[in-house]
Design a protein around this motif. Structure first.
Motif, PDB file in Angstrom:
ATOM      1  N   ASP A   1      19.398  -7.325  -9.747  1.00 28.91           N
ATOM      2  CA  ASP A   1      18.172  -7.349  -8.610  1.00 28.91           C
ATOM      3  C   ASP A   1      18.474  -8.321  -7.560  1.00 28.91           C
ATOM      4  O   ASP A   1      18.377  -8.220  -6.344  1.00 28.91           O
ATOM      5  CB  ASP A   1      16.887  -7.628  -9.215  1.00 28.91           C
ATOM      6  N   LYS A   2      19.172  -9.430  -8.184  1.00 32.02           N
ATOM      7  CA  LYS A   2      19.418 -10.852  -7.376  1.00 32.02           C
ATOM      8  C   LYS A   2      20.705 -10.596  -6.297  1.00 32.02           C
ATOM      9  O   LYS A   2      20.811 -10.883  -5.465  1.00 32.02           O
ATOM     10  CB  LYS A   2      19.481 -11.949  -8.198  1.00 32.02           C
ATOM     11  N   LYS A   3      21.675  -9.646  -7.097  1.00 32.10           N
ATOM     12  CA  LYS A   3      22.895  -9.348  -6.260  1.00 32.10           C
ATOM     13  C   LYS A   3      22.318  -8.730  -5.181  1.00 32.10           C
ATOM     14  O   LYS A   3      22.808  -8.711  -3.863  1.00 32.10           O
ATOM     15  CB  LYS A   3      23.725  -8.386  -7.242  1.00 32.10           C
TER      16      LYS A   3
ATOM     17  N   GLY B   1      14.262 -29.419  -6.062  1.00 34.20           N
ATOM     18  CA  GLY B   1      14.113 -28.729  -4.889  1.00 34.20           C
ATOM     19  C   GLY B   1      12.743 -28.356  -4.303  1.00 34.20           C
ATOM     20  O   GLY B   1      12.378 -28.225  -3.327  1.00 34.20           O
ATOM     21  N   ASP B   2      11.929 -28.288  -5.360  1.00 33.90           N
ATOM     22  CA  ASP B   2      10.441 -27.731  -4.982  1.00 33.90           C
ATOM     23  C   ASP B   2       9.599 -28.090  -6.380  1.00 33.90           C
ATOM     24  O   ASP B   2      10.126 -28.192  -7.455  1.00 33.90           O
ATOM     25  CB  ASP B   2      10.410 -26.404  -4.604  1.00 33.90           C
ATOM     26  N   GLU B   3       8.342 -28.396  -6.228  1.00 36.46           N
ATOM     27  CA  GLU B   3       7.657 -28.703  -7.380  1.00 36.46           C
ATOM     28  C   GLU B   3       6.130 -27.981  -6.906  1.00 36.46           C
ATOM     29  O   GLU B   3       5.567 -27.824  -5.713  1.00 36.46           O
ATOM     30  CB  GLU B   3       7.379 -30.117  -7.473  1.00 36.46           C
TER      31      GLU B   3
ATOM     32  N   MET C   1      14.113 -13.171  -2.003  1.00 37.55           N
ATOM     33  CA  MET C   1      14.923 -13.878  -1.186  1.00 37.55           C
ATOM     34  C   MET C   1      14.265 -15.348  -0.836  1.00 37.55           C
ATOM     35  O   MET C   1      14.768 -15.859   0.277  1.00 37.55           O
ATOM     36  CB  MET C   1      15.362 -13.048  -0.015  1.00 37.55           C
ATOM     37  N   HIS C   2      13.322 -15.703  -1.282  1.00 46.92           N
ATOM     38  CA  HIS C   2      12.754 -17.234  -1.304  1.00 46.92           C
ATOM     39  C   HIS C   2      13.898 -18.131  -1.986  1.00 46.92           C
ATOM     40  O   HIS C   2      14.600 -17.856  -2.896  1.00 46.92           O
ATOM     41  CB  HIS C   2      11.602 -17.390  -1.608  1.00 46.92           C
ATOM     42  N   THR C   3      13.987 -19.280  -1.428  1.00 41.97           N
ATOM     43  CA  THR C   3      14.703 -20.505  -2.250  1.00 41.97           C
ATOM     44  C   THR C   3      13.874 -21.521  -1.987  1.00 41.97           C
ATOM     45  O   THR C   3      12.857 -21.881  -1.313  1.00 41.97           O
ATOM     46  CB  THR C   3      16.072 -20.544  -1.682  1.00 41.97           C
ATOM     47  N   ALA C   4      14.111 -22.555  -3.105  1.00 46.70           N
ATOM     48  CA  ALA C   4      13.258 -23.533  -3.340  1.00 46.70           C
ATOM     49  C   ALA C   4      11.825 -23.215  -3.418  1.00 46.70           C
ATOM     50  O   ALA C   4      11.699 -22.033  -3.914  1.00 46.70           O
ATOM     51  CB  ALA C   4      13.590 -24.660  -2.481  1.00 46.70           C
ATOM     52  N   SER C   5      10.814 -23.611  -2.435  1.00 51.87           N
ATOM     53  CA  SER C   5       9.640 -22.801  -2.172  1.00 51.87           C
ATOM     54  C   SER C   5       9.309 -22.390  -0.758  1.00 51.87           C
ATOM     55  O   SER C   5       8.251 -22.456  -0.319  1.00 51.87           O
ATOM     56  CB  SER C   5       8.451 -23.933  -2.846  1.00 51.87           C
TER      57      SER C   5
ATOM     58  N   SER D   1       4.369 -27.663 -14.227  1.00 51.45           N
ATOM     59  CA  SER D   1       5.140 -28.453 -13.607  1.00 51.45           C
ATOM     60  C   SER D   1       6.521 -28.332 -13.634  1.00 51.45           C
ATOM     61  O   SER D   1       7.020 -28.018 -15.121  1.00 51.45           O
ATOM     62  CB  SER D   1       4.765 -29.973 -13.770  1.00 51.45           C
ATOM     63  N   ASN D   2       7.528 -28.178 -12.548  1.00 54.17           N
ATOM     64  CA  ASN D   2       8.991 -28.108 -13.092  1.00 54.17           C
ATOM     65  C   ASN D   2       9.495 -29.151 -13.732  1.00 54.17           C
ATOM     66  O   ASN D   2      10.827 -29.197 -14.265  1.00 54.17           O
ATOM     67  CB  ASN D   2       9.446 -27.701 -11.778  1.00 54.17           C
ATOM     68  N   THR D   3       8.741 -30.514 -13.541  1.00 53.01           N
ATOM     69  CA  THR D   3       9.323 -31.775 -13.807  1.00 53.01           C
ATOM     70  C   THR D   3       9.529 -31.706 -15.484  1.00 53.01           C
ATOM     71  O   THR D   3      10.358 -32.265 -16.194  1.00 53.01           O
ATOM     72  CB  THR D   3       8.270 -32.824 -13.608  1.00 53.01           C
TER      73      THR D   3
ATOM     74  N   GLY E   1      12.422 -22.646 -12.054  1.00 50.11           N
ATOM     75  CA  GLY E   1      12.480 -21.590 -12.418  1.00 50.11           C
ATOM     76  C   GLY E   1      13.179 -21.209 -13.773  1.00 50.11           C
ATOM     77  O   GLY E   1      13.450 -22.245 -14.657  1.00 50.11           O
ATOM     78  N   SER E   2      13.277 -20.089 -14.302  1.00 48.98           N
ATOM     79  CA  SER E   2      13.796 -19.605 -15.575  1.00 48.98           C
ATOM     80  C   SER E   2      15.421 -19.737 -15.478  1.00 48.98           C
ATOM     81  O   SER E   2      15.812 -19.936 -16.768  1.00 48.98           O
ATOM     82  CB  SER E   2      13.013 -18.418 -15.961  1.00 48.98           C
ATOM     83  N   THR E   3      15.823 -19.718 -14.635  1.00 48.36           N
ATOM     84  CA  THR E   3      17.562 -19.576 -14.738  1.00 48.36           C
ATOM     85  C   THR E   3      18.146 -20.888 -14.985  1.00 48.36           C
ATOM     86  O   THR E   3      19.089 -20.809 -16.157  1.00 48.36           O
ATOM     87  CB  THR E   3      18.171 -19.176 -13.444  1.00 48.36           C
ATOM     88  N   PRO E   4      18.248 -22.106 -14.755  1.00 45.35           N
ATOM     89  CA  PRO E   4      19.028 -22.831 -14.818  1.00 45.35           C
ATOM     90  C   PRO E   4      19.099 -23.894 -16.046  1.00 45.35           C
ATOM     91  O   PRO E   4      19.785 -24.897 -16.171  1.00 45.35           O
ATOM     92  CB  PRO E   4      18.858 -24.128 -13.669  1.00 45.35           C
TER      93      PRO E   4
HETATM   94  C1  6PG Z   1      11.355 -22.651  -8.591  1.00 48.93           C
HETATM   95  C2  6PG Z   1      12.198 -22.597  -7.711  1.00 48.93           C
HETATM   96  C3  6PG Z   1      12.716 -21.184  -7.200  1.00 48.93           C
HETATM   97  C4  6PG Z   1      13.271 -20.283  -8.051  1.00 48.93           C
HETATM   98  C5  6PG Z   1      13.416 -19.153  -7.974  1.00 48.93           C
HETATM   99  C6  6PG Z   1      14.074 -18.354  -8.844  1.00 48.93           C
HETATM  100  O1  6PG Z   1      10.977 -23.597  -9.012  1.00 48.93           O
HETATM  101  O2  6PG Z   1      10.280 -21.673  -8.871  1.00 48.93           O
HETATM  102  O3  6PG Z   1      13.179 -23.727  -7.367  1.00 48.93           O
HETATM  103  O4  6PG Z   1      13.086 -21.014  -6.080  1.00 48.93           O
HETATM  104  O5  6PG Z   1      14.919 -20.891  -8.048  1.00 48.93           O
HETATM  105  O6  6PG Z   1      12.238 -18.472  -7.969  1.00 48.93           O
HETATM  106  O7  6PG Z   1      13.392 -18.257 -10.155  1.00 48.93           O
HETATM  107  P1  6PG Z   1      14.125 -17.883 -11.660  1.00 48.93           P
HETATM  108  O8  6PG Z   1      15.302 -18.458 -11.805  1.00 48.93           O
HETATM  109  O9  6PG Z   1      12.836 -17.841 -12.635  1.00 48.93           O
HETATM  110  O10 6PG Z   1      14.445 -16.438 -11.327  1.00 48.93           O
END
Ligand code: 6PG
Length: 226
Positions: free
Chosen positions: A192-194, A66-68, A135-139, A78-80, A41-44
């Motif tokens: 929005d995430k809060k 956590g997911d791919e 409210m999904h996490t990983a996939s 690819s998140n890789t 994802g875009s956050t980390p």
């Molecule tokens: C992914 C994730 C996923 C992600 C959330 C938040 O690879 O997409 O692991 O669960 O953490 O969708 O995504 P953002 O950080 O882009 O909002």
């Protein structure tokens, strides 16, 4: 659940990276190896950039997502790519990377072997999770047909997922695999995430997959920088 709010995203990333280093060091103090699962994802990204220079015995640490997405590891989807560019650099380049893609024709075929590979690594030392506004996490997506299978207490470590909406199939660590982590950190930015987090706290895990992890998690929140 422990919620920590930071004035800025930069402070959040610095604090969570520091906490991850501490958690990993604690694991390395008592075991030969440690393991870390991180979100895409875009956050980390900025948090990974801080972590890569940590003084840890990275050669004893396995890093995985956590997911791919079920696309070749060199695909821009690819998140890789994110992990290689932002995390497995500097000192952290010595870490072992466990990909969640093995070239099998479909995610569900590939997940069978990946589940064995990941089971050999569990329990995780640290799992960092993101969360979508749905409210999904990983996939683990609320509407996906494999959602309940990924949440089952006896789920394989890796489960395939069809998120729909034209998105490519994915694999995800199951809830069992993620909950094996000694330390779970949820990292979210923005109002929005809060709001989604508040909603998740009073929703069933079928509608709010993140809710399955909250009792055990430290949740880190900061406003989103515009
Ligand atoms: C992914 C994730 C996923 C992600 C959330 C938040 O690879 O997409 O692991 O669960 O953490 O969708 O995504 P953002 O950080 O882009 O909002």
């Amino acid at each position: 659940m422990i919620l920590v709010e930071y004035p800025t995203a930069a402070e959040l990333f610095a604090a969570v990276a520091k906490r991850m280093v501490r958690d990993l060091q604690t694991s390395l103090d008592s075991s030969a190896t440690a393991s870390l699962a991180v979100p895409g994802g875009s956050t980390p990204g900025p948090m990974f950039e801080k972590l890569q220079s940590a003084d840890l015995a990275w050669d004893r640490i396995t890093v995985m997502l956590g997911d791919e997405r079920w696309v070749p590891l060199d695909s821009p989807r690819s998140n890789t790519g994110l992990i290689k560019a932002k995390l497995l650099q500097g000192k952290a380049a010595a870490a072992k990377y466990q990909p969640l893609y093995n070239g099998a024709e479909t995610a569900s075929l590939g997940a069978v072997q990946l589940a064995k590979d990941v089971d050999a690594i569990l329990p995780l030392s640290v799992a960092v999770l993101g969360m979508g506004a749905d409210m999904h996490t990983a996939s683990i997506f609320p509407g996906a047909p494999e959602r309940a299978a990924a949440q089952a207490p006896d789920a394989p470590a890796v489960v395939s997922m069809t998120p729909g909406d034209g998105l490519e199939d994915r694999v995800t660590l199951s809830a069992r695999a993620l909950l094996s982590a000694e330390n779970i950190h949820v990292v979210i930015l923005g109002d929005d995430k809060k709001a989604a987090l508040a909603q998740a706290q009073s929703s069933p895990i079928s509608q709010a997959p993140i809710a399955q992890f909250l009792p055990k998690a430290h949740v880190h929140w900061a406003p989103k920088e515009s």
